[in-house]
Motif scaffolding. Structure first.
Motif, PDB file in Angstrom:
ATOM      1  N   VAL A  10      -6.405   3.221   5.081  1.00  0.00           N
ATOM      2  CA  VAL A  10      -7.612   3.900   5.579  1.00  0.00           C
ATOM      3  C   VAL A  10      -7.295   4.703   6.830  1.00  0.00           C
ATOM      4  CG1 VAL A  10      -9.870   3.553   6.662  1.00  0.00           C
ATOM      5  CG2 VAL A  10      -9.234   2.221   4.645  1.00  0.00           C
ATOM      6  N   CYS A  11      -6.546   4.098   7.751  1.00  0.00           N
ATOM      7  CA  CYS A  11      -6.463   4.656   9.091  1.00  0.00           C
ATOM      8  C   CYS A  11      -5.393   5.713   9.222  1.00  0.00           C
ATOM      9  CB  CYS A  11      -6.270   3.538  10.111  1.00  0.00           C
ATOM     10  SG  CYS A  11      -7.548   2.270   9.883  1.00  0.00           S
ATOM     11  N   SER A  12      -4.322   5.590   8.436  1.00  0.00           N
ATOM     12  CA  SER A  12      -3.316   6.634   8.594  1.00  0.00           C
ATOM     13  C   SER A  12      -3.375   7.634   7.452  1.00  0.00           C
ATOM     14  CB  SER A  12      -1.915   6.029   8.753  1.00  0.00           C
ATOM     15  OG  SER A  12      -1.642   5.164   7.693  1.00  0.00           O
ATOM     16  N   ARG A  13      -4.160   7.341   6.395  1.00  0.00           N
ATOM     17  CA  ARG A  13      -4.229   8.302   5.294  1.00  0.00           C
ATOM     18  C   ARG A  13      -5.652   8.779   5.018  1.00  0.00           C
ATOM     19  NH1 ARG A  13       0.072   6.111   0.835  1.00  0.00           N
ATOM     20  NH2 ARG A  13       1.636   5.387   2.327  1.00  0.00           N
ATOM     21  N   GLY A  14      -6.596   8.412   5.891  1.00  0.00           N
ATOM     22  CA  GLY A  14      -7.977   8.880   5.713  1.00  0.00           C
ATOM     23  C   GLY A  14      -8.613   8.428   4.416  1.00  0.00           C
ATOM     24  N   GLY A  15      -8.276   7.198   3.984  1.00  0.00           N
ATOM     25  CA  GLY A  15      -8.732   6.754   2.667  1.00  0.00           C
ATOM     26  C   GLY A  15     -10.000   5.916   2.665  1.00  0.00           C
ATOM     27  N   LEU A  16     -10.841   6.052   3.701  1.00  0.00           N
ATOM     28  CA  LEU A  16     -12.015   5.171   3.792  1.00  0.00           C
ATOM     29  C   LEU A  16     -12.941   5.317   2.593  1.00  0.00           C
ATOM     30  CD1 LEU A  16     -13.687   3.086   5.239  1.00  0.00           C
ATOM     31  CD2 LEU A  16     -14.669   4.871   6.668  1.00  0.00           C
ATOM     32  N   SER A  17     -13.184   6.563   2.225  1.00  0.00           N
ATOM     33  CA  SER A  17     -14.125   6.785   1.138  1.00  0.00           C
ATOM     34  C   SER A  17     -13.595   6.200  -0.179  1.00  0.00           C
ATOM     35  CB  SER A  17     -14.387   8.290   1.015  1.00  0.00           C
ATOM     36  OG  SER A  17     -14.972   8.576  -0.202  1.00  0.00           O
ATOM     37  N   GLY A  22       0.812  -1.216   0.000  1.00  0.00           N
ATOM     38  CA  GLY A  22       0.000   0.000   0.000  1.00  0.00           C
ATOM     39  C   GLY A  22       0.841   1.260   0.000  1.00  0.00           C
ATOM     40  N   GLY A  23       2.048   1.175  -0.557  1.00  0.00           N
ATOM     41  CA  GLY A  23       2.880   2.376  -0.680  1.00  0.00           C
ATOM     42  C   GLY A  23       3.724   2.668   0.544  1.00  0.00           C
ATOM     43  N   GLU A  24       3.932   1.667   1.374  1.00  0.00           N
ATOM     44  CA  GLU A  24       4.715   1.876   2.598  1.00  0.00           C
ATOM     45  C   GLU A  24       6.214   1.676   2.366  1.00  0.00           C
ATOM     46  OE1 GLU A  24       3.531   2.469   6.025  1.00  0.00           O
ATOM     47  OE2 GLU A  24       1.822   3.201   4.860  1.00  0.00           O
TER      48      GLU A  24
END
Lengths: 643, 643
Positions: free
Chosen positions: A264-271, A39-41
């Motif tokens: 989702v959790c560290s980049r606010g990507g839920l939507s 995921g780009g880590e």
């Protein structure tokens, strides 16, 4: 802010981005999805791309993923490289996330209901076939008069009650708003779609003109971390009218559930990640409807099964607490919702139900599998093993069920391996080794592009059987096999030479790959041993083993036993049951009893949290051999290989 | 298209409109609402305005509503006059629809709970006080751990079940989406607002941080055709914290329900007329909240009572079938909905319930009235009469209830009368006549502007008692009373001379006015006679009469009996019970038992459709006298007036 132009080859996709954007994100913006397991880590090293014009330097952090050769050829990790120049970037095929899944005839099998026998075993047919989630009822209403002056709604309710038992009936305000006109314009001939909320209360989802009872369809959907598969089902007959599959587009945000949760959790990507699962589901639905000539408005229900993270992301629920101790999901039992609320391409009021899960790591896909497998209907002791990034195991019978989940890593999904790839066209799925000869079988009969999970298991079993590797998975340092070589500090076995492959690059299996796979199978086997221990049992108590999962169709059960992935019981007692998650979802779609049963199963299953079991590490270490440290557990292998 | 400028005086509101727009619509667009009883159909003649600059001619159709004097002074009917010139228009006070209702101390009384005794009679206090529609429960959740690893939702459910019995719990997806973060950010201290769907199933409307149990409020609302009244209620104590009233802005589309239905059904005005009732409800809510310092988010329930048409328009349901034989509403039992769905200024998930009705012309306001009056709790035979544009009557006791509705016309609402006005400031509400002296009492003690319903009843009773009119409501042609005069072909009695009024115009009561009111009271009395007949009873069987309705507060019960509006039973057995619709709505807000009881009452009441009763006309004609053709029905009047 300074902008730079980037062109991605071989597609030629162009984009202008702000300076210091990273290449991975720029590619995604231009419509090119680059493989990124993490995921780009910057920790998986899968997103290697080549800079063919302009200048971009690998960071010191990413250099460890690149060979000397690659550095010289200007390869960089896309996720770790900032754009500070106009660039032309070459995205090699192995780095490219394919947007289309090729469903070969062969792979179609696992999307059809391979176990209708099981389905029939586990539920009596009448209740299965005649209690779908939603039902249509044609109402021929008597016209109101001064002597029969019931309100429209009461008139509708009265007629429904003539046909079914319904103590309480409910309807939404929007449906009520159009009722008066609709009833009169259609001469009091209408069809109600009903949905029982519980045994007391039935909701009217919609009223439509005329008699449309002949057209009532549903969608059963398996939302896998990697692949989404859905069936179009006739809710009256139970017939499967079509099946389609698609990648889960969330893969662009990370290969496994953990990477996606981090996104989702560290980049606010839920939507974004919610959309990335809804979109392919809609694409599948659109295809199914088009091919079968069915109107979206006649799809009145969808039932989805997925692991707990997938279910959360499908519904737009925050998954963050799933990842961290004490591993708590927002919900295991999910409220039914409407198609409109999830923007699904169905009747806006279509009921969307998700199969209930047991815990953060034993989700609705497993409950669906238990339902479909029928293991809870028999006094026989069965084990259900669903092998993927996580290996979920359920053991039990009609009286008890215990379950657990082991993190297996991405090896079985064809990832995390030097030449690994998903089970798509060109993936080596079967391997036979006789002396110096290697026989390969690829998906679609295409030139080899890489190796998928089942191929890897085959290859390792064959390498071990031919004593090319030892029980610890190592190549003897004095190996004289011409296919064994040392490269970049790692020993490897050449499965296909450059002239035999599509990319022109060798497909190899390295000692690291083997070590990874042994860890993966070790985790699953250890989990199964602990689960059996928890109920005072051992391998020999298992009457049967049912294997489910995405790669299961190509899985050679005997070879999986040979390397110690499965317990050593007679092969005829081990059975592949295909995509049992999808089958279970279809059962719940067709039978409200089945859905109720799934809820009971989810409640019934005792979950064992392995991460806190002090014996797990011991069992895991003991399983880090081919097939196991304790050869007495594998008499059939012992017979062939000696002790 | 050509445009014209129009200025409305005395306010000075300016607007530019297209040529051939009509003045009524132009006025509404500029924010000036002109009285139009008929909804712009050109049949009520109430929208007279004066053209003070520019040219506009009355149509031949509208000329019949204008006196010669008015024609000379350039009066026109606003609704019938097209704009073909730049105009300056004078809107006289009597044509102006007032935007603010003046609640005098006196009129406040009818908005307070005047019948708490009745309320207490009809329901036992504990169940009334402690079973509001919605409840808040503070949850102090144990933090999850590996050994207590329930999902968030199950954790919430478990805690709720410790406090209340809840076999099935439900929550909506949007509420679930924010749950994980909300619980953790607030250290597992939250407050759940719950709403029992039925005895089996409880819905969680919202979860909010901390302990907010001390703040749980509801709105009880009476949606009258003319006036909307609402109370802010503390759902924990049952206390009424405030009361506000407002005009129903639908009046701009017609004075009575029939005109408004015509507006909706022949002009497609459902959306506009729905908004016109929601807006004043919101305005009242805003005022209540501001005055009491309560947050909208703490209003979790609203219960509304209205006649069937008002209820339909409030919910946005088509009312068209109510108007035409066989008079069928979309629904008598309305589904509960959310504040968000109606755009109400409450917590978006606040539950909005409407009181159930019996038929198209006996609505939720009457069911609420029966609930509030307690007539169904006693073996006494009671009549409940709600007097407005329609007169609804319920007769019965704890074993049976019959009901009907009679179209009374607008006379009791102060309309359809030459100098009629609503019961607002300056309306003559009480009239006493002694010889040639006339004693008037106006609302707010202001100079007279017109006469409202109760004043009209008083005046007619006094004219009859003083023999200024005869039993048929006519002025003797040889009357020598100096206040009796002939004007524009009609006989009239001058209640107030020009120097005694605010407008400088005489306030009179004409023979036509008297005739209209006799028809109105005749319809109600005939309805009551038929309803009694239907159960084999007569006036003398009535143990008590309860009078409800907007004007009821000023109603002189003895005078109403004197003219034959009410049956002649001893005055101490006739009681004014105020706005029983509002009281009933509040009871249903505070007690789910009361709401369930209202549902049962609505089902129990036998509705008599008068429009098809062959005896209605006969009874109606017999009642077109003061007090009645059969003077034996009115012994007390007979004693005073002779036979």
């Amino acid at each position: 802010m300074t902008k730079h132009k980037v062109v991605f080859q071989p597609v030629g996709a162009k984009i202008e981005v702000e300076r210091e954007s990273n290449i991975l994100e720029a590619a995604a913006e231009s419509g090119i999805y680059i493989n990124s397991l993490c995921g780009g880590e910057g920790v998986c090293g899968k997103c290697k791309v080549q800079i063919i014009a302009g200048e971009a330097k690998p960071t010191s952090h990413s250099i460890r993923f690149l060979s000397r050769e690659e550095i010289n050829e200007a390869f960089v990790l896309a996720c770790q490289t900032e754009i500070r120049d106009d660039l032309e970037v070459w995205v090699p095929p192995e780095a490219r996330l394919e947007e289309e899944q090729i469903l070969t005839t062969e792979s179609m099998v696992c999307y059809q209901a391979p176990q209708d026998l099981e389905v029939k075993d586990s539920l009596d047919i009448p209740s299965l076939l005649y209690m779908p989630v939603t039902q249509k009822i044609h109402l021929s209403l008597p016209k109101p008069s001064l002597t029969d002056n019931l309100a429209d709604l009461d008139r509708v309710y009265r007629e429904i009650r003539k046909k079914i038992q319904a103590p309480t009936l409910e309807i939404s305000l929007p449906s009520l708003r159009s009722m008066a006109t609709m009833l009169r314009e259609n001469e009091w001939q209408v069809t109600a779609t009903i949905y029982p909320l519980d045994e007391h209360c039935i909701e009217i989802l919609s009223l439509e003109p005329g008699d449309t009872c002949a057209e009532n369809y549903g969608i059963a959907c398996d939302i896998g971390t990697t692949t989404i598969v859905a069936q179009l089902v006739d809710l009256r007959s139970g017939a499967i009218l079509g099946v389609e599959a698609s990648h889960n587009q969330q893969a662009r945000y990370g290969e496994d559930v953990i990477s996606r949760m981090i996104y989702v959790c560290s980049r606010g990507g839920l939507s974004a990640i919610h959309t990335a699962v809804v979109e392919p589901v809609n694409a599948i639905i659109d295809t199914l409807l088009e091919k079968q000539g069915v109107e979206a408005s006649n799809i009145t229900a969808l039932t989805a099964a997925g692991n707990t993270t997938m279910t959360h992301l499908f519904l737009g629920l925050e998954p963050c607490t799933i990842r961290l101790e004490p591993y708590i999901p927002t919900a295991n039992f999910l409220p039914a919702t409407s198609a409109a609320e999830l923007n699904l391409h169905l009747h806006p009021n279509a009921r969307v139900s998700c199969m209930p899960g047991v815990s953060s790591y034993v989700g609705g896909d497993i409950t669906a599998g238990v339902l479909a497998s029928g293991i809870s209907n028999s006094p026989q002791i069965s084990a259900l093993i669903d092998i993927g990034t996580n290996g979920e195991i359920v053991i039990g019978n009609n009286e008890w069920l215990v379950c657990c989940s082991a993190s297996a890593g991405p090896a079985f999904e064809g990832s995390g391996t030097k030449c690994g790839m998903r089970a798509t066209r060109g993936a080596i799925q079967k391997v036979g080794i006789e002396g110096e000869k290697v026989h390969l079988s690829t998906i679609g009969g295409a030139k080899a592009r890489g190796i998928c999970g089942s191929g890897l298991i085959d290859a390792i079993a064959e390498l071990f059987r031919n004593r090319i590797i030892d029980a610890s998975g190592k190549f003897p340092r004095d190996s004289d096999n011409p296919r064994v070589r040392k490269n970049e500090g790692d020993m490897e076995f050449v499965l296909a030479h450059g002239d035999e492959t599509e990319t022109g690059k060798r497909v190899v299996i390295t000692e690291s790959d083997i070590s990874n796979l042994i860890k993966s199978k070790g985790a699953i086997l250890a989990a199964m041993r602990l689960l059996l221990n928890s109920v005072g049992m051992s391998f020999k108590d298992l009457d049967r083993i049912l294997v489910a999962g995405g790669f299961g169709n190509y899985l050679d059960v005997e070879k999986a036993t040979f390397i110690g992935l499965l317990p050593d019981i007679p092969p005829e007692r081990i059975q592949y049951i295909g995509n049992s998650s999808l089958t279970g979802a279809r059962m719940a779609l067709l039978s409200r009893h089945a859905l109720a049963r799934a809820n009971n199963l989810a409640r019934q299953m005792t979950y064992l949290e392995l991460s806190v079991d002090p014996n797990f590490y011991h069992e895991f270490v003991a399983a880090l051999f081919l097939p196991h440290t304790d050869m007495d557990l594998y008499p059939s292998v012992k017979r062939i290989m000696g002790s």
